[in-house]
Write an enzyme that holds these catalytic residues in place. Sequence first.
Site, short mmCIF file in Angstrom:
data_model
loop_
_atom_site.label_atom_id
_atom_site.label_comp_id
_atom_site.label_asym_id
_atom_site.label_seq_id
_atom_site.Cartn_x
_atom_site.Cartn_y
_atom_site.Cartn_z
N CYS A 48 0.84 -1.20 0.00
CA CYS A 48 0.00 0.00 0.00
C CYS A 48 0.87 1.25 0.00
O CYS A 48 2.05 1.21 0.34
CB CYS A 48 -0.87 0.02 1.25
SG CYS A 48 -1.76 -1.50 1.51
N ASN A 71 0.84 -0.09 6.23
CA ASN A 71 1.31 -0.87 5.08
C ASN A 71 2.02 -2.08 5.66
O ASN A 71 2.91 -1.92 6.49
CB ASN A 71 2.28 -0.01 4.25
CG ASN A 71 2.96 -0.81 3.15
OD1 ASN A 71 2.42 -1.82 2.68
ND2 ASN A 71 4.13 -0.37 2.75
N GLY A 72 1.62 -3.27 5.22
CA GLY A 72 2.25 -4.50 5.72
C GLY A 72 1.20 -5.49 6.16
O GLY A 72 0.02 -5.38 5.79
N LYS A 90 4.40 -9.79 -19.65
CA LYS A 90 3.89 -8.45 -19.98
C LYS A 90 2.46 -8.55 -20.51
O LYS A 90 1.57 -7.84 -20.08
CB LYS A 90 4.74 -7.76 -21.06
CG LYS A 90 6.10 -7.26 -20.65
CD LYS A 90 6.08 -6.10 -19.70
CE LYS A 90 5.97 -6.48 -18.27
NZ LYS A 90 7.05 -6.99 -17.51
N TRP A 92 -3.87 -1.96 -1.19
CA TRP A 92 -3.86 -3.23 -1.94
C TRP A 92 -4.30 -4.27 -0.92
O TRP A 92 -3.56 -4.59 0.00
CB TRP A 92 -2.45 -3.53 -2.47
CG TRP A 92 -2.42 -4.72 -3.37
CD1 TRP A 92 -2.66 -4.74 -4.71
CD2 TRP A 92 -2.13 -6.08 -3.01
NE1 TRP A 92 -2.54 -6.02 -5.21
CE2 TRP A 92 -2.22 -6.86 -4.18
CE3 TRP A 92 -1.81 -6.73 -1.82
CZ2 TRP A 92 -2.00 -8.24 -4.20
CZ3 TRP A 92 -1.59 -8.10 -1.83
CH2 TRP A 92 -1.69 -8.83 -3.02
N GLU A 105 -0.15 -9.75 -17.79
CA GLU A 105 -0.46 -8.86 -16.66
C GLU A 105 -1.21 -7.60 -17.07
O GLU A 105 -2.00 -7.08 -16.30
CB GLU A 105 0.77 -8.52 -15.83
CG GLU A 105 1.75 -7.56 -16.43
CD GLU A 105 2.95 -7.26 -15.53
OE1 GLU A 105 2.79 -7.18 -14.31
OE2 GLU A 105 4.05 -7.09 -16.08
N ARG A 146 1.27 1.73 -5.93
CA ARG A 146 1.58 0.71 -4.93
C ARG A 146 0.36 -0.12 -4.55
O ARG A 146 0.47 -1.18 -3.94
CB ARG A 146 2.13 1.37 -3.66
CG ARG A 146 3.43 2.10 -3.87
CD ARG A 146 3.88 2.75 -2.59
NE ARG A 146 4.25 1.78 -1.61
CZ ARG A 146 5.49 1.37 -1.38
NH1 ARG A 146 6.49 1.89 -2.05
NH2 ARG A 146 5.76 0.46 -0.47
N LYS A 198 2.68 -2.28 -7.64
CA LYS A 198 4.06 -2.14 -8.12
C LYS A 198 5.08 -2.73 -7.15
O LYS A 198 6.06 -3.34 -7.55
CB LYS A 198 4.34 -0.65 -8.34
CG LYS A 198 5.72 -0.35 -8.89
CD LYS A 198 5.83 -0.80 -10.31
CE LYS A 198 7.20 -0.52 -10.91
NZ LYS A 198 7.36 -1.29 -12.16
N GLU A 257 9.46 -13.25 -20.34
CA GLU A 257 9.16 -11.87 -19.93
C GLU A 257 8.08 -11.27 -20.84
O GLU A 257 7.18 -10.58 -20.36
CB GLU A 257 10.45 -11.04 -19.94
CG GLU A 257 10.29 -9.56 -19.68
CD GLU A 257 9.62 -9.21 -18.37
OE1 GLU A 257 9.44 -10.09 -17.51
OE2 GLU A 257 9.22 -8.04 -18.22
N HIS A 297 5.78 -32.22 -26.27
CA HIS A 297 5.60 -33.08 -25.10
C HIS A 297 4.31 -32.77 -24.35
O HIS A 297 4.19 -33.13 -23.18
CB HIS A 297 6.83 -32.96 -24.20
CG HIS A 297 8.08 -33.36 -24.92
ND1 HIS A 297 8.39 -34.67 -25.16
CD2 HIS A 297 9.05 -32.61 -25.50
CE1 HIS A 297 9.53 -34.72 -25.86
NE2 HIS A 297 9.94 -33.47 -26.08
#
Length: 605
Positions: free
Chosen positions: A2, A99-100, A482, A75, A485, A26, A600, A478, A501
């Site tokens: 957050c 935050n946490g 992208k 968040w 997400e 965040r 983020k 990568e 396979h």
Amino acid sequence: MCGIIGFIGQNAQKTILNGLELLEYRGYDSAGLAMRTQKMKNTEIFKCKGRVRDLRNIVPEEDNASGCGIGHTRWATHGGVCDQNAHPHKSGKVTLVHNGIIENYADLTEEYELEDVLVSETDTEVVAALLDKYYDGDPQKTIWHVAKKLRGTYALVIMFEDIPDRIFAIRNVSPIVVTTKDDNAILASDPAALYQFSKSYFVLPEESILCMEQGTIRMTDQAGNLIEPEYQTVDWEVESVGKKGYPFFMEKEIMEQPEAIKRILEHYIKNDEISFAEEKIPDEVLYSFDHICIVACGTALHAGMIGQTLLKRWANMRVDVEMASEFMYSDTRVDEHTLFIAVSQSGETIDTMGALKKAKECGATCLAILNVRGSSISREADYVLYTDAGPEIAVASTKAYTTQLLIFYLFALKAATLKGLMGKEEFKEALGELKKLPNAMTKILEMKNEIHLLSKEVVTAPDLFMIGRGLDYLVLLEGALKLKEISYIHTEAYAAGELKHGTIALITEGTPVIAAVTQKPLLAKSLSNVKEIKARGANVVLLTRSGLTKEIEGGYHVIELPDLSDAFMPFLEIEALQLYAYFVSSDKGLDVDKPRNLAKVVTVE
Ligand code: M6R
């Protein structure tokens, strides 16, 4: 995860709202603020589900009043996304943002019989209730008393009803940075919110309590001793926090890559030698370890995977790469013979930080590749190599990846020469290729309309596959991250040789596939894999380089990248894939910079 802010000074409400907007990357499922100005008899709280723009709609019209306030962008971890669970939380005389994660919140609720006073489902409100329960007019004493009972990570910013002109803060692991200017004092979870006042700030040390008053700050330890702040300065331009006319930060950050790469090359290459002297990294760190262990998450992990290939290829090193979240509980052995490399844009990712602490305990030497100076990981590592890519605001990482890659290229090349495994000519050629990167990468950016056109074909696709071999495969991991997400298209990257396979069963008529074919020694094998999926109806876009196109038959959409030698193609491939993902997301009308469910900075395990 957050974003939190605390402010005392002029234009308090406006400053907090603007700061929250800068911290919104965040976490952005709810937002809130608590204010106290001279006109107010009590602390007033405004909070809601949604973005800071939604919060702006419910706060009273801005005035210029000076005052004191705390703010939060959330968040969600404990409790769903709703107005009630948004911060700040108030219990009696205590109002706070957090935050946490408070891991023992359920035990605390039971032990201190708080059930009846709680109105939200959050772990945070339990802390507010506990503080209120013990508050006796002495804020510091109460905060220490309660902090000792908390298990987990926290940055807590607290106001007390009977002390209307002060803000208190304490933290464990989760960051808090602080600065003052004139009559203003401000703290936040991230320096991004402080640049409006100053480029110099300090990190609140753990085991201390901060007390902010108008224009002054005071830090004390548990015994009441004063702690002197250790200021540091960021050299990022204040304007770099803005979008510079681009519709989204992600596009701006993609566009900034050639410049960032150029900056790193200029910094680390002096007189055609790679030098880490300014970073005070002795040569032994580059060649004397038996074992290298690279640990990171997400995009940074993907950069580490390419780093592993280069260190093996050029410097003949034994290298493991692990996800930080798995490393913590894995049996990977690290000891005093290990060089442990943590990679992180933010320098705050809790899993990466935890892994680094574990490696240190086992005796490993720890090097961190980071973007944010002064971040928590920078303070734990023995050595740091900075990417200095400037602030990366979009949740989807772009310039952080290419700059992390470049650090690995420089590191592996230097290690190879120190170990006598790379001759002068080969080294010179490699440096030559690196120096071509800024121009070659600019050429990819100039292809953006072409890439945009191709991307339009998949806007409604439910799935997409990416296939390649060797470095191509690693860079596709990568590229796939992208696309998934930010566009929410289910995208998987596969090693082309692995398809048969199992996964090839998913390829049907029209399935979109991006095939990366840039590695010369793997060309024939990669192309036969492409033919196999084409024969099953896949709609293939070939990501290849100009030097190879003659060897490829027609019938494909082609993104033709400029020609660099094999090892250096990932820089160009990823830029094309970033643009591709960006356009799919923006054409779908999504919020490119703030994809759903993400944040983020990931400060929870
Ligand atoms: O700040 P870090 O580099 O440690 O972050 C690691 C990941 O959370 C991050 O790279 C994430 O995967 C990005 N959103 C990907 O675009």
